[in-house]
Structures are given as structure tokens and as C-alpha cells.
Design an enzyme around this catalytic site. Structure first.
Site, PDB file in Angstrom:
ATOM      1  N   GLY A  41       0.810  -1.217   0.000  1.00  0.00           N
ATOM      2  CA  GLY A  41       0.000   0.000   0.000  1.00  0.00           C
ATOM      3  C   GLY A  41       0.835   1.255   0.000  1.00  0.00           C
ATOM      4  N   CYS A  45      11.361 -10.836  10.587  1.00  0.00           N
ATOM      5  CA  CYS A  45      10.167 -11.047   9.778  1.00  0.00           C
ATOM      6  C   CYS A  45      10.499 -11.451   8.341  1.00  0.00           C
ATOM      7  CB  CYS A  45       9.325  -9.769   9.773  1.00  0.00           C
ATOM      8  SG  CYS A  45       7.769  -9.911   8.858  1.00  0.00           S
ATOM      9  N   VAL A 102       4.361   3.571  -1.530  1.00  0.00           N
ATOM     10  CA  VAL A 102       4.817   3.979  -2.856  1.00  0.00           C
ATOM     11  C   VAL A 102       5.869   3.022  -3.414  1.00  0.00           C
ATOM     12  CG1 VAL A 102       6.575   5.573  -1.954  1.00  0.00           C
ATOM     13  CG2 VAL A 102       5.622   5.946  -4.225  1.00  0.00           C
ATOM     14  N   CYS A 120       5.582  -2.264  11.994  1.00  0.00           N
ATOM     15  CA  CYS A 120       4.243  -2.404  11.433  1.00  0.00           C
ATOM     16  C   CYS A 120       3.199  -2.735  12.492  1.00  0.00           C
ATOM     17  CB  CYS A 120       4.235  -3.445  10.321  1.00  0.00           C
ATOM     18  SG  CYS A 120       4.535  -5.161  10.849  1.00  0.00           S
ATOM     19  N   GLY A 137       9.483  -4.321  -2.676  1.00  0.00           N
ATOM     20  CA  GLY A 137       9.947  -2.972  -2.986  1.00  0.00           C
ATOM     21  C   GLY A 137      11.157  -2.553  -2.183  1.00  0.00           C
TER      22      GLY A 137
END
Length: 341
Positions: free
Chosen positions: A12, A90, A14, A186, A114
Site C-alpha cells: 500500500g 520477519c 509507494v 508495522c 519494494g
């Protein structure tokens, strides 16, 4: 001829959105949003990006795996006086295995993210992890990836820096082009990890700040609130600025000093993950990062007692148990190991 298939982690944000647009030219892309539970915040934007790019969109609940492999160890580390690094845990244990699982289901050879890193191949056929653009390099956080995952990975943003990616996002008309970067863990979106630990329960009580001589300097709010080398938020005044130089959960004390005892030239690390080499069989000259910062220190690493002895050529400030030491040969990640002492 059909395009090769790839499963992309679409968060979600960029970076992964631009990665999706770049991949679409040469690959058959399926986007996967990894839902972490109630704290998840990017699913709507990820679905919107996938719709705009006309790529299949899937959601996978990884909350159980995140609890087992990341959240529970994160809490245990802080309660034991260590400073955990959740993203580095993670990536090899939750995120990339989840991408690979969907890739296997779909018959896709590749997975992608990304991240700002690059992948290569050694003359011997080993998958290599290489630094990304200097300003945004994320190879440190990826240095626990094993060969079986790394050899399947594509990093579309490896040759770009953040400003270039923002520019591409606007050029491509990506709907999240101006969305701010997320800098938090997160599962702790407000970045208050101490409050998160306290909500889980079992955190230790307040105790004593002590000096190197054992004298009491004040009261701390629980050892889980501090990390080695910390100099802010201590609330203790004295003849000099204080820094955390030792955390003792058993005695429930936090030792403060002037910081001169925080420098170390030897560091012992455990659980090595070798990437560029099959194993460390003798001394090797590398540079090392002892935290996520870009600073690299020339070191000699040697096998020792099942782990790695790191001898720094210049003193290193506060190498912290629970953090990673990542070892480099120029742009190539040789491997990494967890700092023990």
C-alpha cells in the site's frame, strides 16, 4: 511466449507500487497484501494500486506467523535486556515465506518486494545479496534471507533512490505517489513499543538506575524501556550526560555511565547466516554494520564456538545484543549474525 510469473508483496506504500509497475512490463504479476491483523493499515491502498495497474490482488493473513516468529521474540528480547530487530526476523521467517507459498500455489518462479537492494549470482552459482542505492540501501534488514528464498527474489528498485521512485510514481500516475513513508514497526503504528509491551502484560516493575560503582542514581520505569547506549529520556541529572551501559533484568537495574565504557573492539555473534560463502572456515577481512545506520567498520571475522568472533579495527560504539552484525565485501553481503555480547 508467456511472461514469467512473479508474486509481489504489495504493502500500500509507494515503493511496492512502483515495483509493481516496473515488473508488469516483463512479468505476469500477482500482488499479495500481507495482513498482520487489527494493526493492518495498507490493504485499501494496496487494493487500489492493484486495481489501477490491472493486476490480480490477493490477501494473506500472516498474524499467527507474525506472533510466533516476531512479536513474541520481540517482547522476550526486551524483557531480557536485549534490543530486538523485528524486520530482520520477519523477512526470512514470515514475509518472504508467505510470498513464496503463494508463488508455489500459482506456479510462479519468482517473488518480489519494494526493498532497496539488488540480487546477483556468484561464479559458483550462489545467490548474492547486494547493496541498493547508498541513500536507501536496505541490505542490512535482508541479510538473514537464506539461499532458497534469495535465489527466487527480484528487487525492482535496486538501482533507484527514493527521490527517483517518487518521481516514477508521479510519472506513472500511481495513486499513492505522495503517501508518506512509514517509519514505524508495522505492529506498533504509534511507535510506542514500551506501551505495546505493557499492554501485552508481564513487564517488569520500576527499579534503580545505578552508576558503575553500584551507587543509586535514580529510578527507572522498567528495564524494557531502555536499550544499550541510550542517552535520552533517562530523567537523571549529574556531573555529565548519562548513557545506558548495562541492563540487568535479574537485578532489575539499569547501569548509567558517561559513555566511555560503551566502546568495544571485539564482539561475539551467534546464528550466522552466510550468503556469499557456504561457511566461514577461517579469518576473513570484511566491513561490518552493527546497526541499521550506514556506518561500516573494517573488521576481521573468525569462526568461534559455533558463532563468529568479530575483531573491529577501530572501536565500535555500543554493539547491542539482539541487533545484527552484517558483513560486507564492498557491495556484497557476505552474511550476518546476531550480536550476543
Amino acid at each position: 511466449m508467456p511472461k514469467p510469473k512473479v508474486v509481489l508483496g504489495l504493502s500500500g506504500g509507494v515503493d511496492s507500487a512502483v515495483a509493481a509497475r516496473l515488473l508488469k512490463k516483463d512479468y505476469d504479476v500477482t500482488a499479495l497484501y500481507l495482513s498482520i491483523g487489527p494493526e493492518a493499515a495498507g490493504e485499501r491502498d494496496a487494493a487500489r494500486v492493484a486495481g489501477e495497474l490491472d493486476i490480480p490482488f490477493r490477501v494473506m493473513d500472516i498474524s499467527d506467523a507474525l506472533e510466533r516468529h516476531v512479536k513474541a521474540p520481540f517482547a522476550a528480547d526486551y524483557l531480557s535486556g536485549r534490543t530486538p530487530l523485528p524486520c530482520a526476523r520477519c523477512n526470512p521467517l514470515v514475509k518472504f515465506p508467505a510470498l513464496a507459498a503463494l508463488a508455489d500455489e500459482l506456479g510462479a518462479e519468482y517473488v518480489a518486494t519494494g526493498h532497496y537492494a539488488r540480487r546477483g549470482t556468484s561464479p559458483e552459482g550462489r545467490a548474492l545479496l547486494l547493496k541498493g542505492a547508498p541513500a536507501n540501501d536496505q541490505s542490512y534488514m535482508l541479510s538473514r534471507l537464506p539461499q532458497e528464498l534469495l535465489r527466487r527474489v527480484i528487487f525492482p528498485l535496486g538501482d533507484y533512490d527514493k527521490s527517483a521512485v517518487r518521481g516514477l510514481a508521479r510519472e506513472f500516475g500511481i495513486p499513492v505517489a505522495d503517501k508518506p513513508d512509514s517509519m514505524e514497526i508495522c505492529f506498533i503504528p504509534d511507535n510506542d513499543y514500551a506501551a505495546w509491551l505493557e499492554r501485552r502484560g508481564g513487564t517488569p516493575p520500576a527499579g534503580d538506575f545505578i552508576g558503575p560503582d553500584g551507587g543509586i542514581l535514580g529510578r527507572h520505569g522498567g528495564v524494557h524501556r531502555y536499550t544499550l547506549g541510550q542517552g535520552r529520556g533517562l530523567g537523571v541529572s549529574g556531573p555529565h550526560r548519562y548513557y545506558v551501559s548495562k541492563i540487568d533484568p535479574e537485578a532489575n537495574t539499569v547501569t548509567l555511565s558517561d559513555g566511555s565504557d560503551l566502546m568495544a573492539e571485539t564482539v561475539f555473534c551467534g546464528e550466522p547466516n552466510w550468503i556469499a560463502i557456504p561457511d566461514l572456515t577461517g579469518p576473513r577481512e570484511v566491513t561490518a554494520r552493527f546497526r541499521h545506520a550506514r556506518t561500516e567498520t573494517p573488521c576481521t571475522i573468525s569462526p568461534r564456538d559455533g558463532g563468529v568472533l568479530v575483531e573491529a579495527h577501530a572501536p565500535v560504539r555500543a554493539p547491542t545484543p539482539g541487533q545484527l552484525a552484517a558483513f560486507y565485501d564492498c557491495d556484497t553481503v557476505v552474511g550476518s549474525a546476531w550480536i550476543i555480547k
